[in-house]
Design an enzyme around this catalytic site. Structure first.
Site, PDB file in Angstrom:
ATOM      1  N   SER A  76       0.812  -1.215   0.000  1.00  0.00           N
ATOM      2  CA  SER A  76       0.000   0.000   0.000  1.00  0.00           C
ATOM      3  C   SER A  76       0.851   1.273   0.000  1.00  0.00           C
ATOM      4  CB  SER A  76      -0.951   0.014   1.209  1.00  0.00           C
ATOM      5  OG  SER A  76      -0.217   0.054   2.408  1.00  0.00           O
TER       6      SER A  76
ATOM      7  N   LYS B 231      -6.423   5.011   7.851  1.00  0.00           N
ATOM      8  CA  LYS B 231      -5.254   5.755   7.357  1.00  0.00           C
ATOM      9  C   LYS B 231      -5.564   7.253   7.247  1.00  0.00           C
ATOM     10  CE  LYS B 231      -3.193   1.869   4.856  1.00  0.00           C
ATOM     11  NZ  LYS B 231      -2.882   1.267   3.546  1.00  0.00           N
TER      12      LYS B 231
END
Length: 801
Positions: free
Chosen positions: A650, A693
């Site tokens: 990611s 996030k």
């Protein structure tokens, strides 16, 4: 590029879609929501009459697997009459092999009570009858009659002996002796020796003849003794029959439709005659054993050991929470009496298979597999369709301990195992019998689609939980908040989580806060309070990380610009609680052969997926800037202040942007963080934990100071996953924070570096002022310098030294 709108950051419920004000107005859901596939699998398996169609329910814990099974199976009428009562009774011919009685459901208890009443009456009546004057008189008369015959026969021999001057004396009970007489006294050895030889021979001849007659008389006595015993036995049988015969006949008539029962009652009748002394003697040993095994003080050999008793006509449904060997297959108890271990059929105890026979047995696969010998025993029982009660000690040791070998019970059961997918796959792979015995897999869904219809169904599910757990009813807005949280759990705006355990826990905690506030309904504020409380209880580790940002221990920049430095995002999990963190990724470049050094991989802190991501972005760089000529710039990448393993791809988009910045010299905006993976064509791919996030960088910006320009870049395919917290949504609404989405690496580079990435023309060139154009020009200069250096060397005069 425009930032995402508010409705893209959070999908709220439309209250007008809810035709209720509180859950009181909703009919509770009788089934588990969203598990139609699993329900169909279960329905099919239970309808199949053939063997092997047992069910393995696959899914993570908390999806309501056992709840769905129980709701589906409860209150099923036994229309096929598969359930029976099972009893063990004594085998009078072979005590080590107790017999089994199969009875229609509900009849076992009646039979046990009938036998208990019969034996209780006989224990009182038999001693009274056999101690009565009438019986004793008849017995005494019989005894005297045979005693007189015996005396008369012996007197004949004795009279003949006296006439021959020989005496017949009794030496021991049943032992007789003929002795020569010397007047009125028997001869002694000395007096007998003084007789002449002729006298001695005459006495011996007489005694020999008398001994023959005595033996004939004794044979008659033995025959009469047996005749007396037979007549006494006949008298006992006649007396016993007069007491118990009609009672046993009544029971035989009552259970005439059950041949096994009538055969056992006939065996009891015969054994009563052979074991009459049990009732006539004060058997302290039987009493002591009965006390030790907590049974009634009655002859144990006639008891009915009711193993399984069905009080109603429903199909047996058993949930075994502790599936060890004894709990599953049953066992034989022992009683210690005077240092001796004793057991019999009445000490056989049932297991879950006995109780579920004719119905359904549910248990956890992992718990079952942890127990020794259980899986093999279970497969053996399912294959043979019988339950055998074997001592576990005999399985574990080679000892020859004498024990019972009860008659096996026919088995007809549907087994339902609950387990995770990993266990299911291991059994499929390594146990060839598993697929034959568990032919149906009930695969439970983790999520369901979120529509107006499914939201109403979910509201009914919430109403059923409220009633089942005896909670306060929920207001319409509270239901909406729970549904929105369910979407957050599913990490998708258009899906709902089916993890029933988490929803039940949320409702319990919301109910607690509502009662603390003295409310009559669970309101949306109580749900928010429950969520905040749960986060606070689990966030100690997160707050420690945030403290390190606050005091400057962890270096984070959220303002200004910096070449080769990007704010990436990661997710940490601490026992079920997940939160996002900022990670600084840096890249530098230098003259080399075009390699990208992944420092995390080289020091063995990078996982395989992370290393794959770096290789992919390296390929992307080569395709853009070294398609026809070598690239003489190398670079290195690292996660700053990282002291643990890094895995996942990611961060590959952030790493690519850091490399492009280092190669081009364009500075990266530090007020933006970025997450996403990238493929070899530069397409940005979705990642997990998008909500955490974004919220992690938002919290970082709040700790370091909000500027109004800060934000996060996420893959465009992750927009559907956004269900952000209300504080962040409010910040976006007030223009303090922004969330951007990108589909390609070029879009991300343009947004982060503040310059267009550039698009290649037909000649393979990028615009000079673009980011890629600057990199291309820099590489061209290096290649030109490289050619000049090599060309100058080639033109040297070989005569010059």
């Amino acid at each position: 590029m425009k930032s995402l709108s508010l409705n893209q950051l959070y999908k709220a419920c439309v209250l007008k879609d809810f035709p209720f004000k509180t859950t009181r107005q909703l009919e509770p859901l009788a089934e588990i929501v969203g598990q139609h596939r699993a329900q169909e699998a279960v329905r099919f398996a239970l309808a199949m009459p053939h063997g092997g169609y047992n069910v393995y329910a696959v899914g993570r814990n908390g999806l309501g697997k056992s709840t769905m099974m129980l709701r589906y199976l409860e209150h099923h009428a036994d229309t096929e009459h598969k359930s029976h009562d099972w009893c063990y009774v004594a085998n009078f011919e072979e005590p080590r092999v107790p017999k089994i009685l199969r009875l229609p459901a509900g009849m076992g208890q009646a039979l046990k009570q009938d036998i208990d009443r019969l034996m209780s009456r006989l224990m009182k009546v038999i001693p009274q009858t056999f101690d009565s004057d009438s019986f004793l008189e008849r017995a005494e008369q019989l005894k005297n009659e045979y005693g007189k015959k015996q005396e008369d026969e012996l007197e004949k021999v004795a009279a003949q002996a006296r006439r021959k001057k020989v005496s017949l004396t009794v030496t021991t009970p049943g032992g007789y002796r003929l002795v020569a007489m010397n007047g009125d006294e028997p001869h002694t050895v000395e007096t007998f020796k003084k007789l002449t030889q002729e006298q001695r021979d005459k006495f011996e001849e007489i005694i020999d003849k008398l001994e023959k007659k005595l033996r004939q008389a004794l044979r008659k006595l033995a025959e009469w003794e047996q005749e007396y015993v037979d007549k006494q036995q006949a008298l006992n049988q006649e007396t016993l029959e007069s007491i118990a015969g009609h009672q046993i006949d009544e029971l035989i008539a009552k259970y005439q439709t059950e041949p096994e029962v009538t055969a056992h009652l006939d065996a009891v009748r015969k054994d009563l005659e052979d074991s009459l002394e049990i009732f006539l003697e004060d058997n302290e040993e039987q009493a002591a054993i009965a006390y030790a095994s907590l049974d009634k003080k009655m002859p144990r050999r006639y008891q009915i050991n009711l193993m399984v008793n069905h009080k109603n006509k429903e199909v047996p449904l058993v949930v075994e929470d502790n599936p060890n060997y004894h709990n599953l297959f049953g066992y034989v108890e022992n009683v210690t009496y005077k240092g001796t271990v004793f057991t019999d059929f009445s000490l056989i105890r049932p297991g879950s298979l006995h109780k579920a026979n004719g119905g359904y047995l549910l248990m956890d696969a992992n718990k079952m597999l942890e127990q020794p010998f259980v899986w093999d025993g279970l497969k053996r029982a399912l294959r043979s369709h019988t339950i055998q009660i074997n001592s576990l000690e005999r399985e574990l040791t080679l000892s020859g301990t004498i024990s019972l070998e009860p008659e096996p019970i026919p088995l007809d059961v549907k087994l339902v195992l609950f387990g995770d997918r990993e266990t299911w796959m291991l059994l499929q792979e390594y146990d060839p019998e598993f697929a034959e015995l568990f032919r149906v897999t009930a695969d439970f869904e983790n999520e369901m689609m979120r529509t107006s219809e499914s939201q109403l169904l979910y509201a009914k599910f919430i109403a059923s939980l409220v009633i089942e757990k005896k909670l306060l009813h929920c207001h319409q807005k509270a239901v909406a908040r729970v549904i929105e949280h369910s979407s957050r759990m599913a990490e998708h705006q258009d899906r709902l989580s089916l993890h029933a355990a988490d929803i039940a826990n949320l409702l319990r905690e919301s109910d607690y806060w509502a009662r603390q506030a003295g409310a009559r309904l669970i309101q949306a504020t109580h749900v928010e309070q429950a969520l905040a409380s749960a986060r606070y209880r689990s966030s100690r580790i997160r707050d420690q990380f945030y403290d390190s940002i606050r005091d400057g221990t962890t270096l984070v920049t959220t303002t200004g610009v910096r070449v080769g430095q990007v704010n990436a995002l990661s997710v940490l999990s601490t026992g079920g609680f997940e939160f996002g963190l900022s990670n600084r990724i840096t890249a530098i470049c230098y003259y080399g052969d075009g390699d990208v050094i992944d420092i995390e991989r080289d020091v063995k802190l990078g996982g395989n997926i992370h290393s794959k991501g770096v290789m992919i972005l390296t390929s992307w760089l080569s395709s853009h800037f070294a398609a026809t000529e070598p690239m003489h710039l190398s670079a290195s990448l690292t996660f700053e202040q990282n002291y643990g393993e890094v895995d996942g791809d990611s961060a590959s988009l952030a790493e690519l942007c850091a490399l492009v910045s280092a190669l081009s010299g364009f500075a990266v905006r530090q007020d933006l963080a970025i997450t996403g993976s990238v493929n070899q064509f530069g397409e940005v791919q979705p990642i997990g934990g998008a909500n955490e996030k974004i919220e992690g960088f938002f919290e970082t910006c709040r700790l370091t100071g909000m500027t109004g320009t800060q934000g996060v870049i996420v893959p465009h395919t992750n927009v559907q996953n956004l269900m952000l917290e209300s504080e962040l949504v409010d910040a976006v609404r007030n223009g303090q924070f922004a969330v951007y989405s990108v589909s390609t690496a070029e879009e991300a580079i343009t947004l982060l570096l503040g310059q267009p990435a550039g698009k290649m023309d037909g000649n393979g060139r990028y615009p000079k002022q673009s980011v890629f154009g600057v990199i291309q020009q820099r590489l061209d200069k290096m290649r030109e310098r490289e050619r000049e250096e090599h060309g100058h060397g080639d033109n040297k005069d070989p005569s010059i030294h």
